[in-house]
Design a protein around this motif. Structure first.
Motif, PDB file in Angstrom:
ATOM      1  N   ALA A 111      -7.219  -4.855  11.789  1.00 28.14           N
ATOM      2  CA  ALA A 111      -6.681  -4.230  13.106  1.00 28.14           C
ATOM      3  C   ALA A 111      -7.823  -4.103  14.235  1.00 28.14           C
ATOM      4  N   GLY A 112      -9.210  -4.260  13.640  1.00 25.51           N
ATOM      5  CA  GLY A 112     -10.161  -4.364  14.700  1.00 25.51           C
ATOM      6  C   GLY A 112     -10.694  -2.798  14.919  1.00 25.51           C
ATOM      7  N   PHE A 113     -10.724  -2.100  13.883  1.00 24.15           N
ATOM      8  CA  PHE A 113     -10.923  -0.466  14.316  1.00 24.15           C
ATOM      9  C   PHE A 113     -12.003  -0.104  13.258  1.00 24.15           C
ATOM     10  N   GLU A 114     -12.832   0.774  13.470  1.00 24.34           N
ATOM     11  CA  GLU A 114     -13.599   1.620  12.704  1.00 24.34           C
ATOM     12  C   GLU A 114     -13.149   3.146  12.648  1.00 24.34           C
ATOM     13  N   ALA A 115     -13.333   3.930  11.643  1.00 24.96           N
ATOM     14  CA  ALA A 115     -12.621   5.159  11.677  1.00 24.96           C
ATOM     15  C   ALA A 115     -13.834   6.264  11.328  1.00 24.96           C
ATOM     16  N   GLU A 116     -13.920   7.553  11.972  1.00 28.02           N
ATOM     17  CA  GLU A 116     -14.669   8.609  11.394  1.00 28.02           C
ATOM     18  C   GLU A 116     -14.318   9.192  10.270  1.00 28.02           C
ATOM     19  N   HIS A 117     -12.942   9.224  10.011  1.00 32.32           N
ATOM     20  CA  HIS A 117     -12.296  10.172   8.942  1.00 32.32           C
ATOM     21  C   HIS A 117     -11.458   9.511   8.055  1.00 32.32           C
ATOM     22  N   TYR A 118     -11.626   9.463   6.871  1.00 28.64           N
ATOM     23  CA  TYR A 118     -10.472   8.763   5.853  1.00 28.64           C
ATOM     24  C   TYR A 118      -9.952   9.992   4.866  1.00 28.64           C
ATOM     25  N   THR A 119      -8.578   9.949   4.729  1.00 27.99           N
ATOM     26  CA  THR A 119      -8.128  10.880   3.768  1.00 27.99           C
ATOM     27  C   THR A 119      -6.834  10.258   2.987  1.00 27.99           C
ATOM     28  N   GLN A 120      -7.063  10.189   1.623  1.00 32.40           N
ATOM     29  CA  GLN A 120      -5.799   9.674   0.880  1.00 32.40           C
ATOM     30  C   GLN A 120      -4.758  10.717   0.944  1.00 32.40           C
ATOM     31  N   PHE A 121      -3.499  10.026   1.249  1.00 29.30           N
ATOM     32  CA  PHE A 121      -2.528  11.220   1.422  1.00 29.30           C
ATOM     33  C   PHE A 121      -1.103  10.590   0.708  1.00 29.30           C
ATOM     34  N   GLY A 122      -1.322   9.532  -0.032  1.00 33.62           N
ATOM     35  CA  GLY A 122      -0.159   9.066  -0.907  1.00 33.62           C
ATOM     36  C   GLY A 122      -0.540   8.019  -1.876  1.00 33.62           C
ATOM     37  N   ARG A 123       0.431   7.903  -2.889  1.00 31.23           N
ATOM     38  CA  ARG A 123       0.411   6.785  -3.665  1.00 31.23           C
ATOM     39  C   ARG A 123       1.595   6.491  -4.194  1.00 31.23           C
ATOM     40  N   PHE A 124       2.189   5.119  -4.152  1.00 30.87           N
ATOM     41  CA  PHE A 124       3.427   4.919  -4.721  1.00 30.87           C
ATOM     42  C   PHE A 124       3.462   3.374  -5.610  1.00 30.87           C
ATOM     43  N   ILE A 125       4.285   3.425  -6.416  1.00 31.96           N
ATOM     44  CA  ILE A 125       4.858   2.139  -6.983  1.00 31.96           C
ATOM     45  C   ILE A 125       5.607   1.285  -6.431  1.00 31.96           C
ATOM     46  N   ASN A 126       5.171  -0.081  -6.193  1.00 33.31           N
ATOM     47  CA  ASN A 126       5.626  -0.903  -5.156  1.00 33.31           C
ATOM     48  C   ASN A 126       6.881  -1.331  -5.583  1.00 33.31           C
ATOM     49  N   THR A 127       7.068  -2.139  -6.953  1.00 30.52           N
ATOM     50  CA  THR A 127       8.210  -2.443  -7.530  1.00 30.52           C
ATOM     51  C   THR A 127       8.279  -2.395  -9.184  1.00 30.52           C
ATOM     52  N   PRO A 128       8.718  -1.113  -9.454  1.00 24.27           N
ATOM     53  CA  PRO A 128       8.413  -0.740 -10.945  1.00 24.27           C
ATOM     54  C   PRO A 128       9.404  -1.582 -11.811  1.00 24.27           C
ATOM     55  N   SER A 129      10.408  -2.264 -11.186  1.00 21.65           N
ATOM     56  CA  SER A 129      11.020  -3.083 -12.316  1.00 21.65           C
ATOM     57  C   SER A 129      10.427  -4.196 -12.913  1.00 21.65           C
ATOM     58  N   GLN A 133       2.185  -2.854  -9.639  1.00 20.70           N
ATOM     59  CA  GLN A 133       1.410  -2.611  -8.582  1.00 20.70           C
ATOM     60  C   GLN A 133       1.596  -1.088  -8.059  1.00 20.70           C
ATOM     61  N   HIS A 134       0.569  -0.407  -7.706  1.00 21.85           N
ATOM     62  CA  HIS A 134       0.445   0.870  -6.814  1.00 21.85           C
ATOM     63  C   HIS A 134      -0.174   0.624  -5.735  1.00 21.85           C
ATOM     64  N   THR A 135       0.370   1.202  -4.346  1.00 17.96           N
ATOM     65  CA  THR A 135      -0.387   1.234  -3.290  1.00 17.96           C
ATOM     66  C   THR A 135      -1.079   2.723  -2.824  1.00 17.96           C
ATOM     67  N   SER A 136      -2.298   2.907  -2.885  1.00 19.62           N
ATOM     68  CA  SER A 136      -2.872   3.989  -2.313  1.00 19.62           C
ATOM     69  C   SER A 136      -3.068   3.800  -0.752  1.00 19.62           C
ATOM     70  N   MET A 137      -2.474   5.019  -0.134  1.00 21.62           N
ATOM     71  CA  MET A 137      -2.418   5.116   1.370  1.00 21.62           C
ATOM     72  C   MET A 137      -3.423   6.046   1.902  1.00 21.62           C
ATOM     73  N   PHE A 138      -4.033   5.704   3.125  1.00 21.64           N
ATOM     74  CA  PHE A 138      -5.133   6.405   3.817  1.00 21.64           C
ATOM     75  C   PHE A 138      -4.785   6.871   5.014  1.00 21.64           C
ATOM     76  N   LEU A 139      -5.010   8.001   5.307  1.00 28.09           N
ATOM     77  CA  LEU A 139      -5.134   8.321   6.927  1.00 28.09           C
ATOM     78  C   LEU A 139      -6.271   7.937   7.540  1.00 28.09           C
ATOM     79  N   ALA A 140      -6.400   7.216   8.673  1.00 23.33           N
ATOM     80  CA  ALA A 140      -7.546   6.883   9.449  1.00 23.33           C
ATOM     81  C   ALA A 140      -7.465   7.653  10.858  1.00 23.33           C
ATOM     82  N   THR A 141      -8.533   8.226  11.218  1.00 22.07           N
ATOM     83  CA  THR A 141      -8.749   8.804  12.356  1.00 22.07           C
ATOM     84  C   THR A 141     -10.077   8.797  12.943  1.00 22.07           C
ATOM     85  N   GLY A 142     -10.315   9.159  14.227  1.00 23.87           N
ATOM     86  CA  GLY A 142     -11.382   9.143  15.037  1.00 23.87           C
ATOM     87  C   GLY A 142     -11.915   7.338  15.014  1.00 23.87           C
TER      88      GLY A 142
END
Length: 199
Positions: A111-129, A133-142
């Protein structure tokens, strides 16, 4: 996350099947595929192919600019033969690369960005069948704009598009944004991010 449990559910009940054997049939940098044989009291012997990823979770980044827009990356996806709009995401390149390191690298590269703050806010199983694979999700701000690097042969220099949460939400409802991690991120942002603590 809400405090109300709408349906009591125990995910750790005993397994209804017994694993009998397992053999690896595909090995790659990001994932391996196993052929696994099971035994069930109801159907007897059966086999499944299970994909398991290497080096930990996939990581996805919901980035929000100072004017409250989300960067989405145009990606050409070979299996579906179509272009998608996706939030930055990717895999660790080694067992020692932490999820936060992956988030920082992919936000910068894609994306061409750097962030001041990162916070993990979720995790889910992509295709449990068929996958671990799990995906960890981060919020990036600043965010600060930086130079991007190439993404790869599928999308060597794809565009980055910036949308507000409301615009992205409408694109999810209209079927323009169909990538699962991006849909989840947009729906989470639409519900509000005030409860996500910044570190």
């Amino acid at each position: 996350m809400g405090n109300v449990t709408y349906r009591h559910f125990d995910p750790w009940r005993p397994s209804p099947v017994k694993e009998e054997s397992r053999s690896q049939i595909v090995e790659s940098h990001y994932f391996n595929v196993d052929r696994v044989a099971f035994e069930s009291s109801q159907v007897g012997h059966f086999e499944r192919y299970i994909l398991h990823e290497n080096n930990g979770d996939t990581v996805a980044v919901l980035a929000v600019t100072k004017d409250n827009r989300i960067p989405f990356v145009e990606q050409y996806r070979i299996p579906t033969h179509r272009w998608t709009l996706e939030i930055p995401a990717g895999h660790a390149t080694s067992p020692s690369e932490r999820p936060l390191d992956v988030a920082m690298r992919k936000l910068r590269q894609e994306a061409g960005f750097e962030a001041e703050h990162y916070t993990q806010f979720g995790r889910f199983i992509n295709t449990p069948s068929f996958s671990t694979q799990h995906t960890s999700m981060f919020l990036a701000t600043g965010l600060t704009a930086v130079d991007r690097s190439s993404i790869g042969p599928e999308s060597p220099r794809s565009n980055v598009r910036l949308y507000t949460v409301d615009e992205a939400y409408r694109m999810v409802l209209n079927g323009v944004i169909v990538d699962a991690k991006s849909v989840i991120a947009v729906l989470r942002a639409h519900c509000g991010l005030d409860d996500v603590q910044q570190h």
